[in-house]
Write a protein that holds these residues in place. Structure first.
Motif, PDB file in Angstrom:
ATOM      1  N   ARG A   1      22.031  59.965  26.003  1.00 46.72           N
ATOM      2  CA  ARG A   1      20.927  60.968  25.375  1.00 46.72           C
ATOM      3  C   ARG A   1      20.564  60.586  24.102  1.00 46.72           C
ATOM      4  NH1 ARG A   1      20.683  65.696  28.487  1.00 46.72           N
ATOM      5  NH2 ARG A   1      22.368  66.283  29.626  1.00 46.72           N
TER       6      ARG A   1
ATOM      7  N   LEU B   1      17.889  57.758  24.628  1.00 47.32           N
ATOM      8  CA  LEU B   1      16.395  58.526  25.049  1.00 47.32           C
ATOM      9  C   LEU B   1      15.807  59.189  23.726  1.00 47.32           C
ATOM     10  CD1 LEU B   1      17.031  60.203  28.347  1.00 47.32           C
ATOM     11  CD2 LEU B   1      15.809  58.033  27.794  1.00 47.32           C
TER      12      LEU B   1
ATOM     13  N   GLU C   1      12.188  57.747  22.283  1.00 44.78           N
ATOM     14  CA  GLU C   1      11.051  58.771  22.159  1.00 44.78           C
ATOM     15  C   GLU C   1      10.480  58.699  20.915  1.00 44.78           C
ATOM     16  OE1 GLU C   1      12.802  62.049  24.270  1.00 44.78           O
ATOM     17  OE2 GLU C   1      12.650  61.348  25.868  1.00 44.78           O
TER      18      GLU C   1
ATOM     19  N   LEU D   1      15.558  52.180  29.721  1.00 40.93           N
ATOM     20  CA  LEU D   1      14.619  53.557  29.384  1.00 40.93           C
ATOM     21  C   LEU D   1      14.446  54.200  30.825  1.00 40.93           C
ATOM     22  CD1 LEU D   1      13.458  55.661  27.770  1.00 40.93           C
ATOM     23  CD2 LEU D   1      11.227  54.198  27.904  1.00 40.93           C
ATOM     24  N   VAL D   2      13.945  53.081  31.720  1.00 39.86           N
ATOM     25  CA  VAL D   2      13.521  53.720  33.014  1.00 39.86           C
ATOM     26  C   VAL D   2      14.672  54.429  33.979  1.00 39.86           C
ATOM     27  CG1 VAL D   2      12.642  53.216  35.389  1.00 39.86           C
ATOM     28  CG2 VAL D   2      11.577  52.042  33.566  1.00 39.86           C
TER      29      VAL D   2
ATOM     30  N   ARG E   1      16.236  57.662  32.043  1.00 42.96           N
ATOM     31  CA  ARG E   1      15.694  58.887  32.289  1.00 42.96           C
ATOM     32  C   ARG E   1      16.166  59.507  33.591  1.00 42.96           C
ATOM     33  NH1 ARG E   1       9.675  56.946  30.132  1.00 42.96           N
ATOM     34  NH2 ARG E   1       9.925  57.656  28.203  1.00 42.96           N
TER      35      ARG E   1
ATOM     36  N   VAL F   1      19.723  61.079  33.033  1.00 47.91           N
ATOM     37  CA  VAL F   1      19.575  62.317  32.217  1.00 47.91           C
ATOM     38  C   VAL F   1      19.009  63.560  33.393  1.00 47.91           C
ATOM     39  CG1 VAL F   1      18.555  63.838  30.650  1.00 47.91           C
ATOM     40  CG2 VAL F   1      19.486  61.401  30.089  1.00 47.91           C
ATOM     41  N   ALA F   2      18.054  63.161  34.265  1.00 50.45           N
ATOM     42  CA  ALA F   2      17.284  64.051  35.128  1.00 50.45           C
ATOM     43  C   ALA F   2      18.246  64.278  36.061  1.00 50.45           C
ATOM     44  CB  ALA F   2      16.040  63.527  35.739  1.00 50.45           C
TER      45      ALA F   2
END
Length: 299
Positions: free
Chosen positions: A7, A10, A14, A65-66, A69, A72-73
């Protein structure tokens, strides 16, 4: 690697800035920098280039990064799934019922309401005789059962009783009494009865016998049928008459006609049985739907 590492990563990726990422996360900048440093040490590669006005992703950071995500999803989906299960909005429920219970309008309404409100619960239905239902409930193969209980409780089973329903006479269509609009039980004193075998929790035969005796006679037992649908087949074959719950009159069987009972008549009891130690949220939701159906309200 912990979820908070991902987290924090990310947030920095971002925002492209450690200070703004810290503000977004509601923490100080030093903890964010330390978490990213720990993550990079664990991965064995730098994820960010530190630049004068922020941070830029390295090629390793772009690749991470890919996947981050997705992590976290997936965690969010897992959290949502756990919360839905806690509220009884998902999971599974196995419901057993006797052949006669399937025709009771409250049973049908309860199942319909439950499916409408909790569509993601896997609901399975199984028809068995009373003994099979009790065995399935005890073994855990069934979560709850619709049974025809007597006046006494069933050992280790909590009963949620439904409204009693009257019983009706099932006659061969060509029977001499079929011309009557209603019949007193004493009119059947000389007729062979098709009854049901005694079993724990099964009250129909007992109710019929008691009602007949109250009308001055002991019923002549012609045949014993394991369940009501098979009893109706025997009635159609003109092997005798039977007394069935009024809801069964919805079942149209060629060669069988139904008549209401005039005067004192037996009643058919129906209850939802659960294990006394059961505390499933999904099951509680089903009981809620059943109560609403019994009262004619919304589940």
């Amino acid at each position: 690697m912990e979820l908070r590492h991902v987290r924090y990563f990310l947030a920095v990726a971002e925002e492209r800035n450690f200070t703004r990422a810290a503000a977004k996360l509601g923490v100080g900048q030093p903890p964010v920098s330390q978490q990213i440093k720990d993550l990079e040490e664990e991965l064995g590669t730098a994820l960010f280039h530190r630049v004068p006005h922020g941070a830029e992703l390295t090629p390793a950071g772009e690749a991470f990064l890919v996947e981050a995500r997705g992590i976290v999803a997936g965690a969010e989906r897992a959290r949502f799934a756990a919360q839905r299960a806690h509220r009884g909005q998902s999971g599974r429920l196995s419901v057993g019922f006797t052949g006669s219970a399937a025709f009771n309008p409250i049973v049908n309404a309860a199942i319909r309401r439950f499916r409408q409100r909790w569509p993601d619960v896997l609901l399975t239905l199984e028809e068995l005789n009373t003994m099979g239902l009790l065995e399935g409930l005890e073994s855990g193969e069934l979560d709850t059962i619709f049974v025809r209980p007597g006046l006494d409780d069933i050992e280790n089973v909590r009963l949620h009783r439904l409204p009693d329903e009257p019983m009706a006479i099932a006659l061969p269509a060509r029977h001499r009494l079929a011309r009557s609009r209603s019949l007193a039980l004493k009119a059947l004193a000389r007729e062979p009865f098709i009854l049901f075998p005694p079993a724990a929790g099964l009250s129909l035969s007992h109710e019929v016998i008691v009602a007949c005796r109250s009308n001055g006679f002991d019923p002549i037992v012609g045949q014993v049928a394991p369940q009501i649908p098979s009893a109706l087949s025997l009635v159609a074959a003109e092997l005798g008459v039977s007394i069935v719950p009024a809801s069964i009159t919805r079942l149209r069987v060629e060669g069988v006609t139904y008549r209401p009972i005039a005067g004192e008549a037996p009643i058919a009891r129906l209850a939802l049985g659960t294990r006394r130690d059961s505390s499933q949220i999904v099951l509680q939701n089903f009981i809620h739907a059943l109560r609403a159906a019994s009262q004619g309200g919304e589940a």
